[in-house]
Design a protein around this motif. Structure first.
Motif, short mmCIF file in Angstrom:
data_model
loop_
_atom_site.label_atom_id
_atom_site.label_comp_id
_atom_site.label_asym_id
_atom_site.label_seq_id
_atom_site.Cartn_x
_atom_site.Cartn_y
_atom_site.Cartn_z
N PRO A 199 11.25 2.86 -5.13
CA PRO A 199 11.43 3.46 -3.81
C PRO A 199 11.02 4.92 -3.80
N ALA A 200 10.28 5.30 -2.77
CA ALA A 200 9.87 6.70 -2.61
C ALA A 200 10.82 7.41 -1.65
N GLU A 226 0.68 5.14 -5.91
CA GLU A 226 1.87 5.87 -5.50
C GLU A 226 1.68 6.49 -4.11
N ARG A 227 0.43 6.50 -3.62
CA ARG A 227 0.18 7.04 -2.27
C ARG A 227 0.22 5.94 -1.20
N TYR A 280 2.15 3.51 0.39
CA TYR A 280 3.52 3.02 0.57
C TYR A 280 3.52 1.60 1.14
N ARG A 281 4.51 0.84 0.70
CA ARG A 281 4.72 -0.49 1.23
C ARG A 281 6.13 -0.54 1.83
N PRO A 282 6.25 -0.64 3.14
CA PRO A 282 7.58 -0.62 3.76
C PRO A 282 8.30 -1.96 3.60
N LEU A 337 -3.10 7.82 4.33
CA LEU A 337 -2.27 8.12 3.17
C LEU A 337 -3.11 8.56 1.97
N GLY A 383 15.34 10.51 -0.25
CA GLY A 383 14.16 10.36 -1.10
C GLY A 383 14.42 10.83 -2.51
N PHE A 441 10.60 2.61 1.75
CA PHE A 441 9.17 2.73 1.49
C PHE A 441 8.94 2.77 -0.01
N MET A 442 8.31 1.69 -0.50
CA MET A 442 8.07 1.53 -1.93
C MET A 442 6.71 2.08 -2.30
N GLN A 443 6.56 2.48 -3.56
CA GLN A 443 5.28 2.99 -4.05
C GLN A 443 5.03 2.49 -5.46
#
Length: 378
Positions: free
Chosen positions: A261-262, A289-290, A292-294, A318, A80, A280-282
């Motif tokens: 990417p987070a 930013e909370r 997440y998009r996997p 989230l 991360g 996991f993108m943010q």
């Protein structure tokens, strides 16, 4: 309001308050330093100078190799990025399903790859306070119990508003009648602090209860959505030779332009099945930013497999996690959260005092009835 209804509300307020007050005091006292957990953690971290704007980040595969050299025999679990510093963390463990308290963390400079001092998951005062706050060191049963206390607290707040709302409407806001009896002054203090903290306490109580079911919700999501993709690999063992992590992250960036990417989960950690990297993108705003998009990347071939959407219940989870600790507005909101936390401690202590100085139930109900009619309680 009929006397029988008033008495029922009084009993609801009395017993829900009594059952949860001691645990709420514990939550408020441990939650106060946790509100500033990020700031406290940064105090313990080494200072890292900002890199030159044209400096290229070090290859992620090299970062992972450096981290594993620190912990021989471990496997990588998560990688991360710290959004506020040019650092990369690598969580490692003895096996792919190592639980967080047993993970070991390496912190590296994102550009040079220098190994930096890193706080570990399972040590220090903040870890002790976090476990005490979330699960009383009892795991999921402790979490669910504390969630139940949060729901009881919400019921106590609502029942208190029903009981004392009519009375408060007939008194100037902030009235503290100190010249009559000590118990009356404490009652006024309890009511005023309760009204001041009403909205915040409901938000924190409900979001806290939601957070306690995070593990079951995550497992439901993993079984529902990730299980669909895992079925394509039925009967295949988890790969032992993995595709480039750096290439997987680059593929995810291309698939979700405008996001960053987070963190990345490795195969077997539970976040991306046994055959995928989960990148996991943010977004970049306080809200996105909370959420997440996997992006699932085949860990053996490096090919993009899927971009599953998070279900509504995961989005709620989230969003509730940072709201619980006031982590949306940086330091100013955290200071406000801390002040409201202190006022809530005042509500709980004054409530305990009133219980110790209690009369019988019928006398208290009569007192509330008089207060609702005349705006004055004895």
């Amino acid at each position: 309001m009929q006397r029988s209804t008033l008495k029922a509300w009084f009993l609801v307020h009395k017993w829900t308050s009594l059952v949860c007050t001691v645990f709420l005091l514990l939550l408020c006292l441990t939650g106060l330093p946790l509100v500033f957990g990020e700031e406290i953690a940064h105090l313990a971290e080494p200072h890292v100078d900002a890199p030159a704007t044209d400096a290229a980040p070090r290859d992620l595969d090299a970062q992972v190799r450096t981290a594993l050299a620190q912990y021989p025999g471990n496997v990588p679990l998560f990688v991360g990025w710290d959004p506020d510093a040019p650092t990369v963390y690598v969580n490692t463990g003895a096996r792919a399903d190592t639980p967080p308290p047993q993970m070991q963390t390496a912190l590296l400079h994102a550009i040079s790859g220098e190994v930096l001092p890193a706080a570990q998951f399972n040590e220090g005062v903040m870890y002790f306070l976090y476990r005490l706050h979330t699960d009383l060191f009892l795991g999921l049963p402790g979490m669910l119990f504390m969630g139940a206390m949060g729901l009881l607290f919400a019921v106590a707040i609502i029942s208190g508003l029903v009981l004392y709302g009519p009375f408060m409407r007939k008194q100037p806001f902030g009235t503290l009648r100190t010249g009559r009896s000590r118990r009356l002054a404490w009652l006024d203090l309890h009511n005023v602090l309760g009204i001041v903290t009403l909205g915040w306490a409901l938000v924190v109580g409900i979001t806290g209860a939601i957070n306690t079911i995070a593990k079951p919700l995550e497992q439901a999501w993993q079984g529902e959505q990730l299980g669909e993709f895992a079925a394509r690999y039925a009967g295949q063992p988890r790969p032992t030779t993995l595709a480039s992590l750096q290439a997987a992250v680059d593929t995810a960036r291309a698939a979700e332009p405008g996001m960053r990417p987070a963190f990345v989960s490795f195969p077997g950690t539970g976040y991306s099945g046994n055959h995928h990297y989960g990148v996991f993108m943010q977004g970049s705003s306080a809200l996105t930013e909370r959420l997440y998009r996997p992006v699932l990347i085949d860990a053996q071939t490096g090919a993009l497999t899927a971009q599953p959407q998070l279900p509504l219940y995961m989005s709620v989870l989230l969003l509730s996690q940072p709201l619980h600790f006031g982590d949306y507005g940086k330091l100013p909101l955290k200071v406000l959260w801390a002040l409201l936390d202190l006022l809530t401690i005042g509500v709980l202590i004054s409530g305990l005092y009133l219980w110790f100085k209690r009369g019988n139930t019928d006398a208290r109900v009569s007192e509330i009835e008089r207060a609702a009619r005349t705006g004055a309680a004895e």
